[in-house]
Design an enzyme around this catalytic site. Sequence first.
Site, short mmCIF file in Angstrom:
data_model
loop_
_atom_site.label_atom_id
_atom_site.label_comp_id
_atom_site.label_asym_id
_atom_site.label_seq_id
_atom_site.Cartn_x
_atom_site.Cartn_y
_atom_site.Cartn_z
N ASP A 100 0.87 -1.18 0.00
CA ASP A 100 0.00 0.00 0.00
C ASP A 100 0.91 1.23 0.00
O ASP A 100 2.05 1.16 0.48
CB ASP A 100 -0.90 0.00 1.25
CG ASP A 100 -2.16 0.84 1.07
OD1 ASP A 100 -2.03 2.08 0.90
OD2 ASP A 100 -3.26 0.27 1.07
N ASP A 160 4.08 1.98 -4.31
CA ASP A 160 3.17 2.66 -5.25
C ASP A 160 2.97 1.72 -6.43
O ASP A 160 3.89 1.49 -7.22
CB ASP A 160 3.78 3.98 -5.71
CG ASP A 160 2.84 4.78 -6.59
OD1 ASP A 160 1.84 4.22 -7.09
OD2 ASP A 160 3.11 5.98 -6.80
N ASN A 220 -6.92 -5.87 -5.06
CA ASN A 220 -7.87 -4.98 -4.41
C ASN A 220 -7.60 -3.50 -4.66
O ASN A 220 -8.53 -2.69 -4.64
CB ASN A 220 -7.85 -5.25 -2.90
CG ASN A 220 -8.52 -4.17 -2.09
OD1 ASN A 220 -9.73 -4.03 -2.12
ND2 ASN A 220 -7.73 -3.40 -1.36
N TYR A 240 -12.52 5.42 -13.92
CA TYR A 240 -12.68 4.37 -12.91
C TYR A 240 -13.69 3.33 -13.39
O TYR A 240 -13.46 2.11 -13.26
CB TYR A 240 -13.14 4.99 -11.60
CG TYR A 240 -13.36 4.00 -10.48
CD1 TYR A 240 -12.30 3.47 -9.76
CD2 TYR A 240 -14.66 3.63 -10.11
CE1 TYR A 240 -12.51 2.57 -8.72
CE2 TYR A 240 -14.88 2.74 -9.07
CZ TYR A 240 -13.80 2.22 -8.38
OH TYR A 240 -14.02 1.33 -7.35
N LYS A 248 -12.80 -0.60 -13.88
CA LYS A 248 -13.46 -1.61 -13.06
C LYS A 248 -14.30 -2.57 -13.89
O LYS A 248 -14.43 -3.75 -13.55
CB LYS A 248 -14.30 -0.94 -11.97
CG LYS A 248 -13.45 -0.44 -10.82
CD LYS A 248 -12.67 -1.59 -10.21
CE LYS A 248 -11.73 -1.21 -9.12
NZ LYS A 248 -11.00 -2.37 -8.58
N VAL A 295 -19.43 0.38 -0.04
CA VAL A 295 -18.90 -0.09 1.24
C VAL A 295 -18.53 1.10 2.11
O VAL A 295 -17.86 2.04 1.66
CB VAL A 295 -17.68 -1.00 1.01
CG1 VAL A 295 -17.18 -1.56 2.34
CG2 VAL A 295 -18.04 -2.14 0.05
N THR A 311 -16.35 2.41 4.04
CA THR A 311 -14.99 2.62 4.54
C THR A 311 -14.87 4.05 5.06
O THR A 311 -15.71 4.91 4.79
CB THR A 311 -13.96 2.40 3.43
OG1 THR A 311 -14.18 3.39 2.40
CG2 THR A 311 -14.10 1.00 2.82
#
Length: 259
Positions: free
Chosen positions: A47, A74, A101, A166, A170, A199, A201
């Site tokens: 991460d 990265d 992920n 995005y 995806k 979700v 988060t």
Amino acid sequence: MSRSTHSSAVYPSLKGRHVFITGGATGIGAAMVEAFAHQGAQVSYVDVANEAGESLSARLAAESLPKPWFRACDVKDVNALQAAITQAMQTHGDVHALVNNVASDDRHSLESVTADYFDERMAINLRPALFAIQSVVPGMKRLGGGSIINFGSIGWKAKQGDYPCYAMAKSAANGLTRGMAGPLGKDHIRVNTVTPGWVMTERQINLWLDEDGEQNIQRNQCLPDKLQPEYLANMVLFLAADDSAMCTAQEFTVDAGWT
């Protein structure tokens, strides 16, 4: 996430197996790191959030769980990503389960997109998955099989229009899954997509959840409860374990019935 939120399911096949997760320091990724650690798996993850990653690994080790291997990385740098996977394998052996992920759902308009911005979005949201697969497949063949789990999104299915790059990346997760499931299946390597809904988060709550968002959840979800990261982790545990031995080339949606 507290221990009490974990599913009661235990997957004996995961104990001691090496699981590699991209984007594992926060959000859904952190929930998966913790869930696999509670299964006794050897977890490795990368991460960009170095402080969060170090803190997560230290906390799990303090709970007498196998300390996850973490490196700040990265993923836009393919060489750095593949080097991290190699280093993780030197510590924990060949990867049995790969969880692609990592992602960034920054909002942007069609008019604002430049060629450089497009490339940067793909370098986060699409490209790392393919090169992570490239890195782990030889080891999975040595192990006699494995599980690859790509993360999708319901955003493009819901025709959400405020992040076209995005959405494009995806939607390609399903293409990657189905394109790889055939050639890798002969080596008992399974490839599936997990598609989350909205979700809750910390990032989503801080950046996007407002009164309109609350109403969208109530209007679109069949189930009234907010979707939490651990629900995605529970699905990923199943797909990584031998219990899902004949599941491949499929999409598993965890969205409380939104789509």
